[in-house]
Structures are given as C-alpha cells and as structure tokens.
Design a protein around this motif. Sequence first.
Motif, PDB file in Angstrom:
ATOM      1  N   ASN A   1      38.457  47.473  38.147  1.00 48.32           N
ATOM      2  CA  ASN A   1      37.876  48.736  37.678  1.00 48.32           C
ATOM      3  C   ASN A   1      38.454  49.136  36.326  1.00 48.32           C
ATOM      4  O   ASN A   1      37.726  49.608  35.434  1.00 48.32           O
ATOM      5  CB  ASN A   1      38.141  49.834  38.708  1.00 48.32           C
ATOM      6  N   TRP A   2      39.759  48.915  36.151  1.00 49.63           N
ATOM      7  CA  TRP A   2      40.418  49.247  34.878  1.00 49.63           C
ATOM      8  C   TRP A   2      39.847  48.376  33.744  1.00 49.63           C
ATOM      9  O   TRP A   2      39.567  48.872  32.646  1.00 49.63           O
ATOM     10  CB  TRP A   2      41.922  49.038  35.000  1.00 49.63           C
ATOM     11  N   VAL A   3      39.671  47.082  34.011  1.00 46.84           N
ATOM     12  CA  VAL A   3      39.127  46.173  32.995  1.00 46.84           C
ATOM     13  C   VAL A   3      37.695  46.566  32.647  1.00 46.84           C
ATOM     14  O   VAL A   3      37.314  46.612  31.462  1.00 46.84           O
ATOM     15  CB  VAL A   3      39.172  44.713  33.496  1.00 46.84           C
ATOM     16  N   LEU A   4      36.892  46.854  33.658  1.00 45.82           N
ATOM     17  CA  LEU A   4      35.491  47.209  33.421  1.00 45.82           C
ATOM     18  C   LEU A   4      35.369  48.498  32.618  1.00 45.82           C
ATOM     19  O   LEU A   4      34.442  48.654  31.807  1.00 45.82           O
ATOM     20  CB  LEU A   4      34.747  47.344  34.751  1.00 45.82           C
TER      21      LEU A   4
ATOM     22  N   PHE B   1      42.818  44.568  43.614  1.00 43.61           N
ATOM     23  CA  PHE B   1      41.686  44.031  42.845  1.00 43.61           C
ATOM     24  C   PHE B   1      40.741  45.150  42.426  1.00 43.61           C
ATOM     25  O   PHE B   1      40.224  45.142  41.310  1.00 43.61           O
ATOM     26  CB  PHE B   1      40.937  42.988  43.678  1.00 43.61           C
ATOM     27  N   ALA B   2      40.525  46.100  43.324  1.00 41.17           N
ATOM     28  CA  ALA B   2      39.664  47.237  42.983  1.00 41.17           C
ATOM     29  C   ALA B   2      40.241  48.015  41.809  1.00 41.17           C
ATOM     30  O   ALA B   2      39.521  48.391  40.879  1.00 41.17           O
ATOM     31  CB  ALA B   2      39.499  48.155  44.192  1.00 41.17           C
TER      32      ALA B   2
ATOM     33  N   PRO C   1      32.845  48.222  26.436  1.00 36.72           N
ATOM     34  CA  PRO C   1      31.886  49.180  25.853  1.00 36.72           C
ATOM     35  C   PRO C   1      30.520  49.101  26.542  1.00 36.72           C
ATOM     36  O   PRO C   1      30.011  48.010  26.799  1.00 36.72           O
ATOM     37  CB  PRO C   1      31.796  48.735  24.388  1.00 36.72           C
ATOM     38  N   GLY C   2      29.970  50.238  26.841  1.00 35.77           N
ATOM     39  CA  GLY C   2      28.651  50.295  27.448  1.00 35.77           C
ATOM     40  C   GLY C   2      28.633  50.178  28.955  1.00 35.77           C
ATOM     41  O   GLY C   2      27.581  50.348  29.579  1.00 35.77           O
ATOM     42  N   MET C   3      29.793  49.883  29.569  1.00 35.28           N
ATOM     43  CA  MET C   3      29.832  49.748  31.025  1.00 35.28           C
ATOM     44  C   MET C   3      29.481  51.067  31.715  1.00 35.28           C
ATOM     45  O   MET C   3      28.895  51.081  32.792  1.00 35.28           O
ATOM     46  CB  MET C   3      31.226  49.265  31.474  1.00 35.28           C
ATOM     47  N   ASN C   4      29.831  52.182  31.061  1.00 30.88           N
ATOM     48  CA  ASN C   4      29.543  53.486  31.677  1.00 30.88           C
ATOM     49  C   ASN C   4      28.042  53.690  31.896  1.00 30.88           C
ATOM     50  O   ASN C   4      27.621  54.445  32.757  1.00 30.88           O
ATOM     51  CB  ASN C   4      30.116  54.615  30.822  1.00 30.88           C
ATOM     52  N   ARG C   5      27.215  52.995  31.094  1.00 30.95           N
ATOM     53  CA  ARG C   5      25.768  53.113  31.283  1.00 30.95           C
ATOM     54  C   ARG C   5      25.294  52.399  32.549  1.00 30.95           C
ATOM     55  O   ARG C   5      24.191  52.660  33.036  1.00 30.95           O
ATOM     56  CB  ARG C   5      25.049  52.516  30.075  1.00 30.95           C
ATOM     57  N   LEU C   6      26.116  51.480  33.036  1.00 31.95           N
ATOM     58  CA  LEU C   6      25.757  50.730  34.244  1.00 31.95           C
ATOM     59  C   LEU C   6      26.396  51.302  35.491  1.00 31.95           C
ATOM     60  O   LEU C   6      26.243  50.740  36.577  1.00 31.95           O
ATOM     61  CB  LEU C   6      26.183  49.259  34.083  1.00 31.95           C
TER      62      LEU C   6
ATOM     63  N   LYS D   1      30.058  48.045  39.653  1.00 34.75           N
ATOM     64  CA  LYS D   1      31.498  47.761  39.754  1.00 34.75           C
ATOM     65  C   LYS D   1      31.862  47.224  41.138  1.00 34.75           C
ATOM     66  O   LYS D   1      32.653  46.285  41.270  1.00 34.75           O
ATOM     67  CB  LYS D   1      32.298  49.028  39.454  1.00 34.75           C
ATOM     68  N   THR D   2      31.294  47.842  42.166  1.00 32.42           N
ATOM     69  CA  THR D   2      31.589  47.414  43.534  1.00 32.42           C
ATOM     70  C   THR D   2      31.124  45.990  43.770  1.00 32.42           C
ATOM     71  O   THR D   2      31.835  45.180  44.376  1.00 32.42           O
ATOM     72  CB  THR D   2      30.915  48.366  44.549  1.00 32.42           C
ATOM     73  N   PHE D   3      29.951  45.654  43.262  1.00 33.26           N
ATOM     74  CA  PHE D   3      29.434  44.294  43.412  1.00 33.26           C
ATOM     75  C   PHE D   3      30.338  43.295  42.693  1.00 33.26           C
ATOM     76  O   PHE D   3      30.624  42.217  43.220  1.00 33.26           O
ATOM     77  CB  PHE D   3      28.012  44.210  42.861  1.00 33.26           C
ATOM     78  N   ILE D   4      30.801  43.643  41.482  1.00 30.01           N
ATOM     79  CA  ILE D   4      31.665  42.732  40.718  1.00 30.01           C
ATOM     80  C   ILE D   4      32.990  42.517  41.446  1.00 30.01           C
ATOM     81  O   ILE D   4      33.485  41.386  41.536  1.00 30.01           O
ATOM     82  CB  ILE D   4      31.898  43.281  39.294  1.00 30.01           C
ATOM     83  N   VAL D   5      33.580  43.594  41.966  1.00 30.38           N
ATOM     84  CA  VAL D   5      34.817  43.458  42.745  1.00 30.38           C
ATOM     85  C   VAL D   5      34.566  42.547  43.947  1.00 30.38           C
ATOM     86  O   VAL D   5      35.353  41.630  44.234  1.00 30.38           O
ATOM     87  CB  VAL D   5      35.336  44.829  43.220  1.00 30.38           C
ATOM     88  N   GLY D   6      33.462  42.781  44.661  1.00 34.08           N
ATOM     89  CA  GLY D   6      33.134  41.953  45.813  1.00 34.08           C
ATOM     90  C   GLY D   6      32.929  40.493  45.441  1.00 34.08           C
ATOM     91  O   GLY D   6      33.357  39.590  46.169  1.00 34.08           O
TER      92      GLY D   6
END
Length: 473
Positions: free
Chosen positions: A195-198, A190-191, A202-207, A363-368
């Motif tokens: 992570n690959w999808v995120l 899942f990680a 676009p713009g995820m790198n800013r978060l 990303k960690t929170f979304i995976v969790g």
Amino acid sequence: MEEVFKYIIGLGAAVMMPVIFTILGLCIGIKFGDSLKSGLKVGVGFIGLSIVTALLTSALGPALNTVVEIYDLQLKVFDMGWPAAASVAYNTAVGAFIIPVCLGVNLLMLFTKTTRTVNIDLWNYWHFAFIGAVVFFASDSLAWGFFAAIVCYIITLVIADMTAKKFQNFYNGMDGISIPQPFCAGFVPFAIGINWVLDKIPGMNRLEIDAEGLKKKFGVLGEPLFLGVIVGVGIGCLTCTSAQEIVDKIPYILGLGIKMGAVMELIPRVTVLFIEGLKPISEATRQLIARKFKGADGLNIGMSPALVIGHPTTLVASILLIPVALLLAVILPGNQFLPLASLAGMFYLFPLVLPFTKGSVVKTFIVGLVVLVLGLYMVTNIAPAFTLAAHDVFEATGDAAVAIPAGFEGGALDFASSPLAWMIYQCSINLKWIGAGILVILTLGMAVWNRILIVRNQKAMVKAGSDRIQTTE
C-alpha cells in the motif's frame, strides 16, 4: 487429552459458540436469554457460512477438475484443502495439547500486558497446531514443534492487537473485536508495504475505487453478484473443448454462473448474523472494562475472520483471483501446487488487508496477487513436510480426508501459503539454532513493544480521564 479436544473441536463452531457466548455473557453481566440468543445467532451464522462455501466448493470443484483434465494441468503437489490440513494438525502430538497450551500462553500475556486479545476462536487454533505439526515431522522433535506453534501464537496475538483499531474503524459493528488468526495476520506486513509503494505511484489515487465506486463506474456489472455470474460462466466455458459443446452445455454454464453469483450475494447476508450476535457481547465487555478497570486499555475478543469476509471488496478481489490463481499455478516456473480444493478459502486473504488499503479494489487485488504468487511457492516448499505429517496421520487414523494419491505430495493454500508459517518453518528447520534465536528475538521484541503501546495507551486514558474531571470541576 487428544480425544477430549478432538471431541470439543468435533462439535464445531455452530454448537460451541452458543455455549461459549452464553457463559461469557453471564460472566460479564448479560441475562441468560440475551447471552444464549447472541451465541445462537453466531452459531447460525457459522452454519449459513458453511452452507454457502459448500455450495461454492460443490459447484466449482467439478468444473475445475474438468478444466484440469482438458488442459492436462497435472502438478505434483495435490491440493487437499483446509479440512485435511486441520485433520493433520489436530491428529498429532502437537495438536492434542495445542488448545490448553495456547490458552495458557494467552493468559500469561494478558497478565504481563503483552496482549489485550482474549482469543476464543478455538476452531482456528488448528493453524498453530499445523505449523507445529509440520515442524515436528520435519525435525523429528516434539520440542521444536511446540516452539514453532507458540511463536506463531504470540506473533499472531501481537498483530491482532496492533491491527485492532484499524480493523474496528474500517468494519462497522466490530467494536471490541480483533482477528487473531495467523493466516490473516501473515499478510499484514505485505498490505502495509505494498500500500505504501502504491501510494507513491503518480495517478494511483485515480484507481482507488472501492466496491461502491465500482458499482457507480460500471453499474450493475460492478456488483459482486454479477462479477460472480461472469466468472462462473467463464469457468463453465473453459470446461468445453469446442463452440458446439458450449452451446450444448448452456444450461450447465448458466447454472454455474448463477451459483457463483449466489455465493457472492449470500455471504454478506450471512455475516450480518455474526454482527448481530456479537454486538451485545462486545458492548457489555466495553462497559465492564470501563466500570471495573478505569483507565485500562479495553480488552478485545479474538474472533474468526469469517465475521467480515462478506465485505464487497473482499468478494470482488476473491472472485477475480480464482481464475488468476489457476493461471499462475500453471505458468510460474518451479511451482508444483495447483489450487483447487483450497480456492474456497480465497476470501480469508483479505480481512486484515482491507483496513490498510481502505477498501480499494485495485490495491486489494494487487496485494492478493503478490501474496498468492508467493503462497504457491511456499506451499510447494513445505509440501514434503506436510506429506510426512499426512502419511503419519493416515496410518494412525485411517482418515480418508488426509489420504494423498500415489505419486503426489500434499499441500493446501490455507495457512501453508502464509508467509508467517513459511518464515517459522524455515527458521526452525533450515536455520536451526540461529533461526530459533531470530524467532525468539523477533517474538520477544514484538511482545515488549506491544506492552509499551498498551501501557502508554493506559496512561493516556488515565490522563484524559483526569483532565475531564478537572474540567467538570
């Protein structure tokens, strides 16, 4: 045999670690005093961690029970926590022999070069016994129970190998260590996938803000210590039914916030002891491998994920997911599990997730969040088999820890919510021989692929060594 291993496990990690590390240190050439000191530091680390998690449980438990009563959040699967799950696991026919069986499998895999991990994390062997016990009671077959436990063990060792380099590169001071704990291993796919999808958004790198970035962006409020205080105060407020009651309970609410903050601050300090204890052992092991087995792919010592749960990103994601878990349990249709006693184990979702999310809090929170949603349904699904096992153990031992209140089924977030446990359970119970075939193909395929990687790495190391010698000449 059951009594012998129950006695060993009953000693606890704090007692057995000094013994294991002293023997291991002497075997790899470390002086007796240094070996004993390493083991004692790890033992003290386990004691410190148990004290801190006990503080979390004792502070959070009554508050959450009050919230459950106020809002009538009664669901039919009762959260028994990991101690009950471990007791169920070890007090069955599968649990009685799980340690020698798994150690035998580990040795066989080392000889066949299908793993490079020596799993000395004996206390977490209860995870393998747990899935074996649940399958045993659901199928009424001891053979199926051991089959499920062994499959889980082999898959976990392979995942520990495949994540070892990323794990060691991400966490400081973890050279020569891998994490062969199936609860953590089950979240690795899942990680990787999430992570690959995120990364494609676009713009995820800013978060992509890690714990240090959170401190810079939000100042003192971005630190785990203050997040713990805020969440603790918030849960304390939920135990009140009116504004006047909040005013009356200010000392209690602030006290709960301080205790939650203390847990967030103390866990990283405790885990430093693990690193200090492990460092001499891991360094001596690498030196021995390099000296005795030139060109060999170095062995990894399989240890508990408790070593790294003090990472700031783990603390932040865990503390934020605790109230989210309660909300999800209530609003998700079809879920019957309300996590209470298991919430202290939230930290263990992330040790093998962070190396793939590179410590990103978002990303960690979304995976969790994703694995928590799935986990609630998985606990609900496995609850009937868990209940059968718990009732049997209670009748045999009278252990109050596994007693399930009348009208409820039993469950626990720890490992019962693992995708790995759920997959093995479904294949073994619902798909029967077809499922067994799928598990055998998957397990053997992973083991063979791991062997290919190990042999390839050994050849590359031998070639690199030869090139260095020729360059020197």
